[in-house]
Scaffold this motif. Structure first.
Motif, mmCIF file in Angstrom:
data_model
loop_
_atom_site.group_PDB
_atom_site.id
_atom_site.type_symbol
_atom_site.label_atom_id
_atom_site.label_comp_id
_atom_site.label_asym_id
_atom_site.label_seq_id
_atom_site.Cartn_x
_atom_site.Cartn_y
_atom_site.Cartn_z
ATOM 1 N N THR A 186 3.836 10.262 -7.181
ATOM 2 C CA THR A 186 4.785 10.577 -8.275
ATOM 3 C C THR A 186 3.812 10.937 -9.491
ATOM 4 O OG1 THR A 186 6.280 9.225 -6.910
ATOM 5 C CG2 THR A 186 6.931 9.789 -9.165
ATOM 6 N N ILE A 187 3.221 10.081 -10.008
ATOM 7 C CA ILE A 187 2.416 10.139 -11.219
ATOM 8 C C ILE A 187 1.702 11.255 -11.032
ATOM 9 C CG2 ILE A 187 0.718 9.239 -12.636
ATOM 10 C CD1 ILE A 187 1.614 6.218 -11.471
ATOM 11 N N LEU B 162 0.863 -1.153 -0.029
ATOM 12 C CA LEU B 162 -0.083 0.045 -0.062
ATOM 13 C C LEU B 162 0.732 1.164 -0.060
ATOM 14 C CD1 LEU B 162 -3.005 1.081 -0.033
ATOM 15 C CD2 LEU B 162 -2.709 1.071 2.613
ATOM 16 N N VAL B 163 2.030 1.279 0.848
ATOM 17 C CA VAL B 163 2.815 2.315 0.667
ATOM 18 C C VAL B 163 3.582 2.825 -0.267
ATOM 19 C CG1 VAL B 163 4.876 3.436 2.030
ATOM 20 C CG2 VAL B 163 3.187 2.059 3.453
ATOM 21 N N LEU B 164 3.639 1.640 -1.060
ATOM 22 C CA LEU B 164 4.720 1.942 -2.570
ATOM 23 C C LEU B 164 3.608 2.275 -3.292
ATOM 24 C CD1 LEU B 164 7.008 -1.098 -3.137
ATOM 25 C CD2 LEU B 164 7.443 1.389 -2.919
ATOM 26 N N ALA B 165 2.437 1.820 -3.453
ATOM 27 C CA ALA B 165 1.342 2.465 -4.327
ATOM 28 C C ALA B 165 1.069 3.889 -4.113
ATOM 29 C CB ALA B 165 0.046 1.391 -4.065
ATOM 30 N N LEU B 166 0.694 4.311 -2.793
ATOM 31 C CA LEU B 166 0.746 5.624 -2.547
ATOM 32 C C LEU B 166 1.642 6.491 -3.135
ATOM 33 C CD1 LEU B 166 -0.782 5.140 0.830
ATOM 34 C CD2 LEU B 166 -2.018 6.163 -1.114
ATOM 35 N N CYS C 103 8.318 5.204 -12.878
ATOM 36 C CA CYS C 103 8.009 5.061 -11.526
ATOM 37 C C CYS C 103 7.636 3.431 -11.239
ATOM 38 C CB CYS C 103 6.820 6.142 -11.147
ATOM 39 S SG CYS C 103 6.107 5.942 -9.665
ATOM 40 N N VAL C 104 6.450 3.095 -12.062
ATOM 41 C CA VAL C 104 6.301 1.706 -11.819
ATOM 42 C C VAL C 104 7.328 0.613 -11.859
ATOM 43 C CG1 VAL C 104 4.783 0.074 -12.642
ATOM 44 C CG2 VAL C 104 3.774 2.271 -12.640
ATOM 45 N N HIS C 105 8.332 0.949 -13.074
ATOM 46 C CA HIS C 105 9.407 0.149 -12.766
ATOM 47 C C HIS C 105 10.399 0.005 -11.612
ATOM 48 C CE1 HIS C 105 9.686 -1.787 -16.733
ATOM 49 N NE2 HIS C 105 9.878 -0.223 -17.427
ATOM 50 N N LEU C 106 10.529 1.243 -11.046
ATOM 51 C CA LEU C 106 11.427 1.297 -10.010
ATOM 52 C C LEU C 106 10.574 0.766 -8.470
ATOM 53 C CD1 LEU C 106 12.530 5.100 -10.296
ATOM 54 C CD2 LEU C 106 13.888 3.044 -10.315
ATOM 55 N N ALA C 107 9.155 1.195 -8.790
ATOM 56 C CA ALA C 107 8.473 0.545 -7.486
ATOM 57 C C ALA C 107 8.532 -0.952 -7.485
ATOM 58 C CB ALA C 107 6.943 1.026 -7.598
ATOM 59 N N LEU D 239 14.166 10.987 -8.717
ATOM 60 C CA LEU D 239 14.668 11.847 -7.938
ATOM 61 C C LEU D 239 13.470 11.645 -6.638
ATOM 62 C CD1 LEU D 239 16.192 15.110 -9.697
ATOM 63 C CD2 LEU D 239 17.382 12.933 -8.702
ATOM 64 N N PHE D 240 12.421 12.225 -6.978
ATOM 65 C CA PHE D 240 11.392 12.292 -5.883
ATOM 66 C C PHE D 240 11.057 10.776 -5.384
ATOM 67 C CE2 PHE D 240 6.745 12.166 -4.879
ATOM 68 C CZ PHE D 240 6.765 12.899 -3.922
ATOM 69 N N PHE D 241 10.621 10.017 -6.394
ATOM 70 C CA PHE D 241 10.398 8.647 -6.111
ATOM 71 C C PHE D 241 11.313 8.110 -5.049
ATOM 72 C CE2 PHE D 241 10.023 4.055 -6.454
ATOM 73 C CZ PHE D 241 8.805 3.828 -6.036
#
Length: 992
Positions: free
Chosen positions: A845-846, A836-840, A885-889, A957-959
């Protein structure tokens, strides 16, 4: 302690090896933990089996995959399935909007009426076929012998053209002849015909005499003069019109195969325009340029140059079509540049070529499923824009696969076999690409809910394209990697065959360990490539393990707020966007015409039409993907105009409409109608009846219908009130509104129309148009209340209201599309990461990416409004903003580490190089569009480039910094334990 030892010790990462590959001294670099096969889930087991099969039979696998996609492509090409529909304003209609239903009903009724008419050839003048000239005198006054002489000389060919007079000019008929005569052009050639024929020039006195005559009624004749004429008696600008008539020879009516008639007119006008270009030296500067861009047509005279412009809607449409075709050729440069970078990044021409093959072949494969399987028959040039999107996304998919394969030894250890390395690469890359593909496809799928067909169909097409590209990539890359590693990777330059790239090609492929040797490597970082070491050490030290991460999060938080503030200010434009740039020949004509001339009766007006006898079009059973399927026409069965009360009510409506007040701000002079300009056929009918000593209202009812039909067939009615009296063929017709034509066919008066020139100027935004639309609705409602039951169901309609509905739908598409996208993306991210935290963090970021592009880029930097281009770009923006972003998550979630800093470093090490390469290719795919001629493509290129830049920095950077601060550790935020806890509580509650 050495720096490398410090870096390694920060991440106390251990790897669990399979029994097959366990060695006592084996070590592994930071990365993803391998799971024993018996502990793998069903997806991993299926991927492993496919990887093993590809390893054993790579040529069989590649033959099957290539054979299937090529077979589908052959079916599309040989079956001539691929067809690009013409882009027309109708395709952008909101079908369920009232204005669209009313307009379609009126147009369909006119077509039905046309079947009952036998109009004289070219008796109807069509505004859309006018050919116009404009002249600008550098001396400041065109009303001189030099200026008028230049006009006469320029127009002499068309004025004297036999083909124009024989085949195209608007013909006027009288009651005594069946052969019409060409209507005089609204031109100075009409005032000086002999000079035009003889090639001579009138004197200043003769010109002044004509000007004085025209000056007596400037509203009627102001078309010839610029806005300063009243003050100076001089005019820097003037303009002329040559009229074209319909139906052309061989056609029954103006609407009979209209596209074929328009094509004949377009061919004639384009040939004439091309001859003018040749005469005045308008030529292309290079192959992908337009001969009209940045060009001028000039004639030198003793008193100064005269600039000449020409314009017609048909010539403009052809220029748009040709320019779109040329601008799409920039895709070739995009493909080549992306292919070159893929070759450099993968260090293999073979991998780059297969990667580009799967990207390109996904287009016809997608078209097959889009049209044949889904039965969506609508495909427009806007769909081809997907090629610029898929180039970046497809290259990113290839990079993820290739990088995973090259990183496999570092991840699994030097003692791993190629078989296990391939299994690892297939499992990691397929799952990572699936997560991003599903999220991106979900973003495009959200736009399929749009009420605007081109955008909705584009959403469906892009969704299919993303997912089918994933399938082709997942199926093709494993055998390609096997063949490459066995046959080509060991070559000195990795098939690059370029000495300067030799240094890039070192260690192209992970080495398979010698089973007789003992590992001697002490530092796992030595197995990482230079770029991977950069992300593992330098980049991670700065972004993750230093206090800079707090500054980064603060900076991007401010950027998010600013983006939100500017995004809120995005509104539809006050006027319609220009098709061409300011220096384009045609755009100059349009700009000068709008800004430099007197208001006159010849100026195009925003027409509002009052209609009696029709109901809005029924959309029941309509195929929303067929632009030709508009529904079913239904007449108002209660309509009856033959009664005395109905006639009187209609006459009164004419009178009241001419003087109706309007309180909306855009209504000029506080009136609904411009200078009382209402085309009311009842007034013409009254004048015609006076010839026979008759007057309205006519009685009995049967007499009214027959007399009205006779009037509607007169040349005066055809000239002034075309298509306003709707006698329609009807078998077994009965009632007072029935008549018979010359051939004995039965006709019935089914509808009538009244056309008024409104006081507002098109195009305007829907927020500005809504108050004026309400004023017109109020007027019609008041007349319906005061009219008898036989004509109290009138409605008003305007093309302006339809465009307003389209604008409103564009805004709604962006807003609703983003809402649905974020909801889908959040759900998919929870599914893909299980946290849940990663999704948030990913959703924030998106959101930051989208707001930065729309707010900072589109609004603050470029000053754009939310027009068609921006709305389409916003749809694509949403899809492009999720990938990195999804790649890194996903990589963060797959890290075997427990601490957030180490997990983020692992994610950057494994995915940083792929994300960077994907950003470069998408940047290249969009950058070439800045060279396009049409501003639409320039804007689209800016959106793509700015989205890539924003997405890259927000993600890297941000993510990264946010995850380094509050990213989940161990099982914190995992969804599965939460679900188990909720399930246990529910079972405990219900067991009481």
């Amino acid at each position: 302690m050495k720096p490398t030892e410090i870096e390694v010790s920060r991440s106390s990462i251990s790897f669990t090896k399979t029994a097959h590959h366990q060695h006592e001294h084996a070590t592994a670099a930071p990365g993803i933990q391998e799971t024993p096969e018996e502990e793998e889930d069903i997806v991993s087991r299926c991927l492993a089996r496919y990887a093993y099969w590809c390893f054993e039979r790579p040529w069989t696998a590649i033959s099957i995959v290539v054979g299937v996609v090529m077979l589908i492509t052959v079916i599309v090409v040989a079956g001539q399935l691929f067809n690009v529909d013409e882009d027309t304003p109708k395709t952008w209609d909101v079908l369920q909007a009232t204005a669209s239903k009313r307009m379609d009903a009126m147009e369909e009724a006119i077509d039905e009426m046309g079947k009952a008419k036998n109009p004289q050839p070219r008796s109807d003048a069509l505004y859309s076929w006018n050919f116009e000239f404009m002249y600008k005198a550098e001396s400041g006054n065109i009303l001189t012998p030099d200026g008028i002489g230049a006009i006469l000389a320029n127009e002499a060919w068309l004025f004297n053209s036999t083909d124009y007079k024989k085949d195209f000019c608007w013909l006027l008929y009288d009651s005594t002849s069946t052969n019409g005569t060409c209507a005089s052009a609204l031109s100075w050639t009409t005032f000086f015909p002999n000079y035009t024929i003889n090639g001579e020039t009138p004197t200043q006195a003769e010109i002044d005499e004509v000007v004085d005559r025209l000056d007596d009624d400037l509203y009627q004749n102001g078309y010839f003069f610029d806005s300063n004429f009243n003050n100076t008696a001089k005019s820097k600008f003037t303009r002329t019109i040559y009229y074209f008539g319909a139906p052309l020879a061989g056609f029954q009516s103006p609407t009979d195969d209209f596209s074929d008639q328009a094509k004949e007119v377009q061919d004639y006008q384009v040939d004439y325009a091309d001859s003018l270009c040749e005469k005045y030296g308008l030529e292309k500067t290079w192959a992908l340029d337009s001969k009209y861009k940045g060009k001028e047509a000039k004639v030198s005279t003793p008193s100064g140059d005269v600039d000449i412009f020409w314009f017609s809607i048909e010539v403009t449409n052809k220029e748009i079509q040709d320019t779109i075709s040329l601008d799409f050729l920039w895709a070739v440069f995009c493909i080549i540049s992306v292919w070159i970078y893929m070759a450099i990044h993968t260090q293999s021409l073979m991998l780059a070529s297969f990667g580009m093959f799967e990207i390109v072949i996904s287009f016809p494969v997608t078209y097959f499923f889009y049209e044949v399987v889904c039965r969506i028959i609508f495909f427009q040039p806007v769909h081809i824009l997907a090629i610029f999107v898929i180039l970046g996304i497809g290259a990113d998919d290839v990079f993820v696969f290739v990088d995973a394969f090259k990183q496999s030894m570092a991840e699994l250890g030097p003692d791993s076999s190629h078989r296990e390395q391939l299994k690892y690469a297939v499992s990691r890359a397929s799952q990572a690409i699936f997560a991003t593909s599903l999220t991106t496809a979900g973003a495009f799928l959200a736009t399929s809910t749009s009420t605007i067909m081109p955008i909705a169909s584009f959403g469906f097409f892009a969704t299919w394209l993303i997912m089918l590209l994933f399938c082709i990539n997942a199926a093709l890359m494993p055998p390609v990697l096997v063949i490459w590693s066995r046959n080509f990777a060991a070559l000195p330059c990795c098939v690059c065959c370029t000495p300067c790239l030799n240094t890039l090609c070192k260690s192209c492929i992970p080495k398979e360990a010698d089973p007789e040797s003992t590992p001697t490597e002490k530092n796992p970082l030595d197995r990482l490539r230079r770029s991977e070491r950069f992300f593992y050490t330098t980049f991670s030290d700065l972004i993750i393990f230093s206090k800079a991460k707090y500054a980064i999060v603060a900076f991007f938080s401010v950027l998010l707020v600013l983006g939100l503030v500017f995004s809120i200010q995005l509104e539809p434009p006050e006027s319609q966007a220009d098709w061409f740039s300011e220096d384009h020949f045609i755009q100059k004509y349009i700009t000068f015409s709008d800004e430099e001339f007197q208001e006159s009766v010849e100026d195009p007006a925003s027409e509002v039409i009052l209609v009696w006898g029709l109901k809005p079009m029924s959309r029941k059973g309509v195929n929303r993907w067929d632009p030709e399927d508009r529904g079913t026409l239904k007449y108002d069965d209660t309509f009856e105009l033959s009664s005395q009360a109905s006639q009187e009510s209609l006459i009164k409506t004419c009178e009241l409409l001419k003087v109706a007040d309007c309180s909306a701000s855009q209504c000029k002079r506080g009136k609904l109608v411009r200078f009382g300009e209402v085309k009311c056929f009842m007034e013409g009918f009254q004048q015609w009846l006076s010839q026979f000593s008759e007057s309205l209202p006519l009685t009995p009812p049967e007499h009214f219908a027959s007399r009205l039909y006779n009037y509607s067939m007169s040349e005066e009615a055809k000239f002034n009130y075309m298509d306003m009296v709707g006698f329609v063929l009807e078998e077994d017709c009965s009632g007072p509104s029935c008549v018979a034509d010359e051939e004995g066919r039965q006709l019935k008066l089914k509808f009538v129309r009244m056309v008024a020139n409104s006081t507002f100027e098109d195009p305007l935004s829907f927020k500005t148009l809504d108050p004026m639309k309400d004023e017109w609705e109020d007027f019609v409602d008041s007349r319906n209340k005061d009219s008898p039951d036989t004509i109290n169901k009138a409605f008003q309609v305007s093309y302006s209201w339809g465009w307003a509905d389209t604008q409103r739908a564009l805004v709604d598409t962006v807003i609703s599309g983003m809402g649905i996208t974020f909801a889908l993306a959040f759900a998919i991210l929870i599914f893909a990461t299980g946290n849940l935290v990663l999704a948030l963090i990913s959703i924030v970021t998106i959101a930051g990416i989208v707001l930065t592009v729309l707010g900072i880029g589109a609004k603050a930097i470029m000053g754009w409004s939310l027009d068609v281009t921006e709305s389409i770009s916003a749809v694509i923006l949403i899809g492009l903003s999720v990938d990195y972003c999804v790649h890194l998550a996903h990589a963060y979630r797959e890290s075997p580490s427990s601490k957030r800093g180490d997990r983020m470093r692992d994610a950057l090490t494994t995915m940083g190089i792929s994300v960077t390469a994907g950003a470069v290719t998408t940047f290249l795919a969009g950058a070439f569009l800045f060279g396009a001629v049409l501003p639409f493509f320039n804007k689209f290129g800016f959106i793509v480039v700015f989205t890539v830049i924003s997405s890259y920095f927000w993600s890297m950077l941000f993510f990264s910094a946010t995850c380094a601060i509050i990213g989940p550790e161990d099982e914190f935020g995992d969804v599965l334990p939460m679900l188990k806890w909720v399930y246990a509580k529910m079972m405990k509650f219900f067991s009481r």
